[in-house]
Design an enzyme around this catalytic site. Structure first.
Site, PDB file in Angstrom:
ATOM      1  N   ASN A  10       0.911  -1.283   0.072  1.00  0.00           N
ATOM      2  CA  ASN A  10      -0.088   0.046   0.146  1.00  0.00           C
ATOM      3  C   ASN A  10       0.974   1.232  -0.010  1.00  0.00           C
ATOM      4  OD1 ASN A  10      -1.890   1.813   0.469  1.00  0.00           O
ATOM      5  ND2 ASN A  10      -2.650   1.275   2.439  1.00  0.00           N
ATOM      6  N   LYS A  12      -0.058   4.336  -0.428  1.00  0.00           N
ATOM      7  CA  LYS A  12      -0.805   5.274   0.067  1.00  0.00           C
ATOM      8  C   LYS A  12      -0.583   6.705  -0.915  1.00  0.00           C
ATOM      9  CE  LYS A  12      -0.445   3.329   4.631  1.00  0.00           C
ATOM     10  NZ  LYS A  12      -0.518   3.627   6.045  1.00  0.00           N
ATOM     11  N   HIS A  91     -10.170   1.181   4.381  1.00  0.00           N
ATOM     12  CA  HIS A  91      -8.975   1.306   5.085  1.00  0.00           C
ATOM     13  C   HIS A  91      -9.107   2.373   6.212  1.00  0.00           C
ATOM     14  CE1 HIS A  91      -4.679   2.617   6.082  1.00  0.00           C
ATOM     15  NE2 HIS A  91      -4.221   1.435   5.430  1.00  0.00           N
ATOM     16  N   GLU A  93      -7.403   4.944   7.314  1.00  0.00           N
ATOM     17  CA  GLU A  93      -7.212   6.390   6.849  1.00  0.00           C
ATOM     18  C   GLU A  93      -8.477   6.795   6.160  1.00  0.00           C
ATOM     19  OE1 GLU A  93      -3.460   5.809   5.151  1.00  0.00           O
ATOM     20  OE2 GLU A  93      -2.693   5.369   7.146  1.00  0.00           O
ATOM     21  N   GLU A 162      -5.911  -4.624  10.388  1.00  0.00           N
ATOM     22  CA  GLU A 162      -5.169  -3.725  10.734  1.00  0.00           C
ATOM     23  C   GLU A 162      -5.439  -2.921  11.911  1.00  0.00           C
ATOM     24  OE1 GLU A 162      -2.782  -2.469   7.079  1.00  0.00           O
ATOM     25  OE2 GLU A 162      -4.676  -1.490   6.920  1.00  0.00           O
ATOM     26  N   GLY A 168       1.728   2.535  10.986  1.00  0.00           N
ATOM     27  CA  GLY A 168       2.793   3.850  10.828  1.00  0.00           C
ATOM     28  C   GLY A 168       3.279   3.913  12.023  1.00  0.00           C
ATOM     29  N   SER A 204       2.599  -1.914  10.452  1.00  0.00           N
ATOM     30  CA  SER A 204       4.230  -1.752  10.739  1.00  0.00           C
ATOM     31  C   SER A 204       4.979  -3.199  10.480  1.00  0.00           C
ATOM     32  CB  SER A 204       4.384  -1.549  12.327  1.00  0.00           C
ATOM     33  OG  SER A 204       4.024  -0.005  12.470  1.00  0.00           O
TER      34      SER A 204
HETATM   35  P1  PGA Z   1       2.050   0.485   7.838  1.00  0.00           P
HETATM   36  O1  PGA Z   1       0.618   0.911   7.109  1.00  0.00           O
HETATM   37  O2  PGA Z   1       2.726  -0.637   7.300  1.00  0.00           O
HETATM   38  O3  PGA Z   1       2.977   1.806   7.296  1.00  0.00           O
HETATM   39  O4  PGA Z   1       1.926   0.558   9.212  1.00  0.00           O
HETATM   40  C1  PGA Z   1      -0.104  -0.392   6.978  1.00  0.00           C
HETATM   41  C2  PGA Z   1      -1.321   0.122   6.195  1.00  0.00           C
HETATM   42  O5  PGA Z   1      -2.039   1.042   6.486  1.00  0.00           O
HETATM   43  O6  PGA Z   1      -2.011  -0.396   5.124  1.00  0.00           O
END
Ligand code: PGA
Length: 242
Positions: A10, A12, A91, A93, A162, A168, A204
């Site tokens: 991803n 983003k 997601h 976000e 998640e 993140g 992460s």
């Molecule tokens: P990350 O993001 O691996 O940077 O924690 C995962 C995601 O948001 O899908």
């Protein structure tokens, strides 16, 4: 029953990693192999370029209606016609910055399946919800809202667990915590798809923790954000699948 592992990158709202396309034409690390499915989620503007370089791609979101007055949106049907194979739905976000609700996410999943896209339904609890001991009820609500709205058999569905506090942040659920939640999610699935639906872990994931996470019996792959922008790091995560 054996489920093919799936590793999703991803990206983003970041540019496609400069070496990703050159690497892809050589077959790795963003290209699928016979035993691992790999999909990249670039920004909308890079979808065509990634497809032209042979990557399997998905979109980071999609609107359920086929067309219409939805300024700034792209429909599931348009994504399918553009060559996408997958789409992320819900997601955290998107839930946070775009106010996406469980009911709207259920519409996205249904629309994606209708046009032949594989939806990756993202679910996860916040730090506060986990502290209050509500993580299982939150996950149950998010998942059952979607499952109850599906008219067709959800054989293509992929789920990504998640935990929001792990995204993140550098914090991950322990492999045991993740496995416990994945087993719980699997137990909520209708019997006819329980053994076949792939459940990814996200939050992460990096080369240092991928192997421990991916060896859990109910974890069928990973949704990788930050670490997927670094081709070397991503190569190691894919390698951990073996
Ligand atoms: P990350 O993001 O691996 O940077 O924690 C995962 C995601 O948001 O899908």
């Amino acid at each position: 029953m054996a489920r093919t592992k799936l590793i999703a990158a991803n990206w983003k709202m970041n540019p496609t990693p400069p070496t990703a396309l050159a690497e892809a034409s050589r077959g790795e690390p963003y290209a699928s192999s016979h035993d691992i499915d790999i999909v990249a989620f670039p920004c909308f503007l890079d979808l065509h370029q990634c497809i032209a370089h042979g990557l399997v791609v998905g979109a980071q979101c999609g609107r359920p209606e086929p067309s219409g007055a939805f300024t700034g949106d792209v429909s599931m049907q348009m994504l399918k016609e553009a060559g996408c194979s997958y789409v992320l739905c819900g997601h955290s976000e998107r839930r946070k910055y775009h106010g996406e609700t469980d009911a709207f996410i259920a519409e996205q999943v249904a629309a994606a399946m209708k046009v032949g896209l594989t939806p990756i339904l993202c679910i996860g609890e916040t730090d506060e919800e986990r502290t209050r001991g509500e993580e299982f009820s939150v996950i149950k609500r998010q998942l059952t809202t979607v499952l109850s709205k599906l008219e067709t058999q959800a054989t293509q569905l992929v789920i990504a667990y998640e935990p929001i506090w792990a995204i993140g942040s550098g914090k991950t659920a322990t492999p045991a915590e993740a496995q416990e939640m994945h087993a719980f999610i699997r137990s909520l699935l209708p019997e006819n798809i329980r053994d076949t639906v792939r459940i990814l872990y996200g939050g992460s994931v990096k080369s240092a923790n991928a192997q421990e996470i991916l060896r859990q019996p109910d974890i069928d792959g990973a949704l990788v954000g930050g670490a997927s922008l670094d081709p070397e790091e991503f190569r190691k995560i894919v390698g951990a699948c073996h």
